[in-house]
Scaffold this motif. Structure first.
Motif, PDB file in Angstrom:
ATOM      1  N   GLN A  72       0.904  -1.192   0.010  1.00 28.11           N
ATOM      2  CA  GLN A  72       0.061   0.074  -0.073  1.00 28.11           C
ATOM      3  C   GLN A  72       0.896   1.180   0.149  1.00 28.11           C
ATOM      4  OE1 GLN A  72      -2.866  -0.099   3.139  1.00 28.11           O
ATOM      5  NE2 GLN A  72      -4.058  -1.417   2.285  1.00 28.11           N
ATOM      6  N   MET A  73       0.345   2.469  -0.604  1.00 26.27           N
ATOM      7  CA  MET A  73       1.198   3.489  -0.693  1.00 26.27           C
ATOM      8  C   MET A  73       0.284   4.690  -0.703  1.00 26.27           C
ATOM      9  SD  MET A  73       2.194   6.368  -2.746  1.00 26.27           S
ATOM     10  CE  MET A  73       2.120   5.660  -4.381  1.00 26.27           C
ATOM     11  N   GLN A  74       0.251   5.699   0.310  1.00 23.04           N
ATOM     12  CA  GLN A  74      -0.398   6.950   0.291  1.00 23.04           C
ATOM     13  C   GLN A  74       0.105   8.162  -0.567  1.00 23.04           C
ATOM     14  OE1 GLN A  74      -3.840   7.938   1.329  1.00 23.04           O
ATOM     15  NE2 GLN A  74      -3.187   9.270  -0.063  1.00 23.04           N
ATOM     16  N   PRO A  75      -0.340   8.485  -1.651  1.00 25.95           N
ATOM     17  CA  PRO A  75       0.296   9.662  -2.451  1.00 25.95           C
ATOM     18  C   PRO A  75       0.440  10.683  -1.653  1.00 25.95           C
ATOM     19  CG  PRO A  75      -1.176   8.404  -3.826  1.00 25.95           C
ATOM     20  CD  PRO A  75      -1.339   7.847  -2.394  1.00 25.95           C
ATOM     21  N   ALA A  76       1.261  11.425  -1.706  1.00 26.64           N
ATOM     22  CA  ALA A  76       1.333  12.930  -1.180  1.00 26.64           C
ATOM     23  C   ALA A  76       0.116  13.775  -1.562  1.00 26.64           C
ATOM     24  CB  ALA A  76       2.704  13.488  -0.978  1.00 26.64           C
ATOM     25  N   PRO A  77      -0.354  14.525  -0.784  1.00 27.68           N
ATOM     26  CA  PRO A  77      -1.276  15.720  -1.330  1.00 27.68           C
ATOM     27  C   PRO A  77      -0.737  16.398  -2.410  1.00 27.68           C
ATOM     28  CG  PRO A  77      -1.133  15.531   0.987  1.00 27.68           C
ATOM     29  CD  PRO A  77      -0.211  14.967   0.681  1.00 27.68           C
ATOM     30  N   SER A  78      -1.099  16.890  -3.647  1.00 35.03           N
ATOM     31  CA  SER A  78      -0.711  17.524  -4.622  1.00 35.03           C
ATOM     32  C   SER A  78      -1.860  18.495  -5.121  1.00 35.03           C
ATOM     33  CB  SER A  78      -0.363  16.597  -5.901  1.00 35.03           C
ATOM     34  OG  SER A  78       0.252  17.260  -6.766  1.00 35.03           O
ATOM     35  N   PRO A  79      -1.336  19.773  -5.662  1.00 33.20           N
ATOM     36  CA  PRO A  79      -2.441  20.378  -6.339  1.00 33.20           C
ATOM     37  C   PRO A  79      -2.932  19.937  -7.525  1.00 33.20           C
ATOM     38  CG  PRO A  79      -0.303  21.449  -6.283  1.00 33.20           C
ATOM     39  CD  PRO A  79      -0.135  20.376  -5.654  1.00 33.20           C
ATOM     40  N   VAL A  80      -4.069  20.131  -8.173  1.00 34.03           N
ATOM     41  CA  VAL A  80      -4.544  19.500  -9.158  1.00 34.03           C
ATOM     42  C   VAL A  80      -4.874  20.849 -10.135  1.00 34.03           C
ATOM     43  CG1 VAL A  80      -6.183  18.291 -10.431  1.00 34.03           C
ATOM     44  CG2 VAL A  80      -5.457  17.560  -8.064  1.00 34.03           C
ATOM     45  N   VAL A  81      -4.086  21.191 -11.330  1.00 38.72           N
ATOM     46  CA  VAL A  81      -4.394  22.058 -12.174  1.00 38.72           C
ATOM     47  C   VAL A  81      -5.190  21.197 -13.429  1.00 38.72           C
ATOM     48  CG1 VAL A  81      -3.338  23.387 -13.916  1.00 38.72           C
ATOM     49  CG2 VAL A  81      -2.591  23.400 -11.684  1.00 38.72           C
ATOM     50  N   ASP A  82      -4.648  20.105 -13.937  1.00 37.93           N
ATOM     51  CA  ASP A  82      -5.234  19.376 -14.964  1.00 37.93           C
ATOM     52  C   ASP A  82      -4.678  17.852 -14.772  1.00 37.93           C
ATOM     53  OD1 ASP A  82      -6.091  18.153 -17.367  1.00 37.93           O
ATOM     54  OD2 ASP A  82      -4.688  19.531 -18.447  1.00 37.93           O
ATOM     55  N   SER A  83      -5.971  17.287 -14.522  1.00 41.16           N
ATOM     56  CA  SER A  83      -5.833  15.639 -14.107  1.00 41.16           C
ATOM     57  C   SER A  83      -5.503  14.957 -15.366  1.00 41.16           C
ATOM     58  CB  SER A  83      -6.784  14.850 -13.531  1.00 41.16           C
ATOM     59  OG  SER A  83      -8.248  15.077 -14.232  1.00 41.16           O
ATOM     60  N   THR A  84      -5.513  15.640 -16.646  1.00 39.86           N
ATOM     61  CA  THR A  84      -5.189  14.469 -17.774  1.00 39.86           C
ATOM     62  C   THR A  84      -3.852  13.808 -17.780  1.00 39.86           C
ATOM     63  OG1 THR A  84      -6.355  16.405 -19.311  1.00 39.86           O
ATOM     64  CG2 THR A  84      -4.845  14.920 -20.456  1.00 39.86           C
ATOM     65  N   ALA A  85      -3.831  12.523 -17.964  1.00 39.39           N
ATOM     66  CA  ALA A  85      -2.611  11.934 -18.137  1.00 39.39           C
ATOM     67  C   ALA A  85      -2.132  11.472 -16.599  1.00 39.39           C
ATOM     68  CB  ALA A  85      -1.426  12.575 -19.141  1.00 39.39           C
ATOM     69  N   ALA A  86      -2.844  11.869 -15.800  1.00 33.83           N
ATOM     70  CA  ALA A  86      -2.397  11.257 -14.300  1.00 33.83           C
ATOM     71  C   ALA A  86      -2.298   9.857 -14.011  1.00 33.83           C
ATOM     72  CB  ALA A  86      -3.373  11.743 -13.303  1.00 33.83           C
ATOM     73  N   GLY A  87      -2.989   8.815 -14.724  1.00 29.47           N
ATOM     74  CA  GLY A  87      -2.986   7.385 -14.692  1.00 29.47           C
ATOM     75  C   GLY A  87      -1.868   7.002 -15.715  1.00 29.47           C
ATOM     76  N   ASP A  88      -1.829   7.864 -17.000  1.00 28.16           N
ATOM     77  CA  ASP A  88      -0.824   7.253 -17.836  1.00 28.16           C
ATOM     78  C   ASP A  88       0.638   7.584 -17.428  1.00 28.16           C
ATOM     79  OD1 ASP A  88      -3.110   6.908 -19.587  1.00 28.16           O
ATOM     80  OD2 ASP A  88      -2.925   8.937 -20.465  1.00 28.16           O
ATOM     81  N   SER A  89       0.775   8.839 -16.679  1.00 30.99           N
ATOM     82  CA  SER A  89       2.097   9.086 -16.275  1.00 30.99           C
ATOM     83  C   SER A  89       2.636   8.073 -15.064  1.00 30.99           C
ATOM     84  CB  SER A  89       2.342  10.511 -15.850  1.00 30.99           C
ATOM     85  OG  SER A  89       1.166  10.832 -14.865  1.00 30.99           O
ATOM     86  N   PHE A  90       1.557   7.826 -14.019  1.00 34.14           N
ATOM     87  CA  PHE A  90       1.679   6.896 -13.204  1.00 34.14           C
ATOM     88  C   PHE A  90       2.093   5.424 -13.754  1.00 34.14           C
ATOM     89  CE2 PHE A  90       0.719   3.323 -10.236  1.00 34.14           C
ATOM     90  CZ  PHE A  90       0.934   4.077  -8.836  1.00 34.14           C
ATOM     91  N   ASN A  91       1.641   5.127 -14.672  1.00 36.37           N
ATOM     92  CA  ASN A  91       1.853   3.795 -15.199  1.00 36.37           C
ATOM     93  C   ASN A  91       3.418   3.885 -15.760  1.00 36.37           C
ATOM     94  OD1 ASN A  91      -0.896   3.067 -14.849  1.00 36.37           O
ATOM     95  ND2 ASN A  91      -1.365   3.184 -17.142  1.00 36.37           N
ATOM     96  N   ALA A  92       3.521   4.812 -16.477  1.00 36.32           N
ATOM     97  CA  ALA A  92       4.933   4.983 -17.033  1.00 36.32           C
ATOM     98  C   ALA A  92       6.064   5.128 -16.015  1.00 36.32           C
ATOM     99  CB  ALA A  92       5.116   6.119 -18.049  1.00 36.32           C
ATOM    100  N   GLY A  93       5.677   5.811 -14.677  1.00 36.93           N
ATOM    101  CA  GLY A  93       6.664   5.874 -13.950  1.00 36.93           C
ATOM    102  C   GLY A  93       6.956   4.500 -13.274  1.00 36.93           C
ATOM    103  N   PHE A  94       5.847   3.522 -13.000  1.00 40.07           N
ATOM    104  CA  PHE A  94       5.673   2.364 -12.380  1.00 40.07           C
ATOM    105  C   PHE A  94       6.494   1.494 -13.161  1.00 40.07           C
ATOM    106  CE2 PHE A  94       4.211  -1.977 -11.559  1.00 40.07           C
ATOM    107  CZ  PHE A  94       4.370  -2.056 -10.486  1.00 40.07           C
ATOM    108  N   LEU A  95       6.256   1.511 -14.361  1.00 39.38           N
ATOM    109  CA  LEU A  95       6.804   0.555 -15.492  1.00 39.38           C
ATOM    110  C   LEU A  95       8.243   0.676 -15.705  1.00 39.38           C
ATOM    111  CD1 LEU A  95       4.111   0.036 -17.960  1.00 39.38           C
ATOM    112  CD2 LEU A  95       4.422  -1.507 -16.232  1.00 39.38           C
ATOM    113  N   ALA A  96       8.595   2.101 -15.659  1.00 38.16           N
ATOM    114  CA  ALA A  96      10.093   2.309 -16.047  1.00 38.16           C
ATOM    115  C   ALA A  96      10.878   1.689 -14.776  1.00 38.16           C
ATOM    116  CB  ALA A  96      10.259   3.772 -15.829  1.00 38.16           C
ATOM    117  N   ALA A  97      10.374   1.837 -13.597  1.00 38.92           N
ATOM    118  CA  ALA A  97      11.353   1.638 -12.442  1.00 38.92           C
ATOM    119  C   ALA A  97      10.890   0.183 -12.187  1.00 38.92           C
ATOM    120  CB  ALA A  97      10.498   2.251 -11.193  1.00 38.92           C
ATOM    121  N   ARG A  98       9.991  -0.566 -12.631  1.00 40.73           N
ATOM    122  CA  ARG A  98       9.960  -1.996 -12.327  1.00 40.73           C
ATOM    123  C   ARG A  98      10.895  -2.798 -13.337  1.00 40.73           C
ATOM    124  NH1 ARG A  98       6.915  -5.400  -8.811  1.00 40.73           N
ATOM    125  NH2 ARG A  98       6.401  -7.286  -9.859  1.00 40.73           N
TER     126      ARG A  98
END
Length: 296
Positions: A238-264
């Motif tokens: 489990q991981m709780q993301p740190a609070p972050s301001p939201v200007v535009d949520s476009t590609a939030a999931g896509d960037s998360f996926n890329a960050g995860f896969l690149a590290a994995r």
């Protein structure tokens, strides 16, 4: 490592204020390719497998991909077609979309099994999404999943984001069938809990993980907006993301996926994969548009 992402890149029109729009290029799997290119070492190639038209917009899109360092050798050109367009509408940082994609060449990306096999040959990581499937014909979906299965048998790791957009599907039963079929052939599944709760009736992220595990996934990471990310890869995380301001949520999931896969794929521990993914997504949602240059 050769990474291949499969899907549709579109023309993105986003508001800049005063009734003006900015033109860009984006789309869920292309967004992942764009971020993966920036996160992975230069020795790792990142290719896009898709189709575009033969018009000026298609030329601009290919030029943009190449400038971004994403390989286009397996992006087919289709005479008489163009590329899809979408318009972002924002309200309090949350986005909604209007689409024009009837003549999108990407709908034909799985029409040639030989071209698919060639595009996937030698891939170490293959990434696709529910949107990739949704834009195809029934025959195209079956052809694509068969080609991905062959790549997996040859040693590729397959990552799948269900990314469920109900309006792209003829009915809910069809959507559920193909999401299950795709997940059954994937090693890593990256769902979003709100979608899985809506489409499959999951009561909790734990239930989402259990369902994808039941279909054969060896690693499941459940994104949950600003809530706790839950993951399983033989152990529960489990991981709780740190609070972050939201200007535009476009590609939030896509960037998360890329960050995860690149590290994995570079061998990072699950905790590091999740934190890196969440940090990248936080940067992306704090700025307008789908493609935001990551900060070190």
């Amino acid at each position: 490592m050769r990474v291949v992402t499969i899907g549709e890149c579109m023309v993105e029109l986003s508001p800049t204020g005063g009734g003006l729009l900015r033109q860009g290029f984006a789309g869920d799997t292309f967004n992942m390719a764009w971020y993966l290119r920036r996160l992975l070492p230069a020795a790792c190639s990142v290719d896009y497998l898709s189709a575009v038209g033969s018009d000026a917009l298609s030329d601009q899109m290919l030029g943009f991909m190449q400038t971004a360092g994403v390989g286009v050798a397996h992006v087919a050109r289709v005479d008489g077609r163009s590329v899809g367009i979408y318009l972002i509408t924002l309200q309090n940082g949350e986005r909604s979309f209007s689409y024009w994609r009837d003549s999108s060449a990407a709908k034909t990306l799985a029409d040639d099994p030989a071209a698919l096999a060639q595009g996937l040959a030698g891939a170490g990581l293959v990434v696709f999404s529910g949107i990739t499937l949704a834009i195809l014909s029934q025959a195209g979906r079956a052809t694509l999943l068969a080609a991905i299965a062959q790549a997996r048998a040859a040693g590729a790791v397959v990552a799948f984001d269900p990314n469920m957009r109900e309006r792209l599907w003829p009915d809910a039963a069809d959507l559920r069938y193909w999401i299950a079929a795709a997940a059954a052939g994937a090693d890593v599944v990256l769902p979003s809990f709100d979608e899985d709760a809506r489409v499959f009736g999951d009561a909790s992220p734990t239930a989402t993980i259990a369902r994808y595990r039941g279909w054969g996934a060896g690693c499941v990471v459940v994104k949950n907006g600003a809530g706790i990310v839950q993951a399983w890869d033989g152990a529960t995380h489990q991981m709780q993301p740190a609070p972050s301001p939201v200007v535009d949520s476009t590609a939030a999931g896509d960037s998360f996926n890329a960050g995860f896969l690149a590290a994995r794929i570079q061998g990072a521990a699950m905790a590091a994969c999740l934190h890196g993914a969440a940090n990248l997504a936080a940067q992306v949602i704090a700025a307008p548009g789908a493609l935001v240059a990551p900060k070190a």
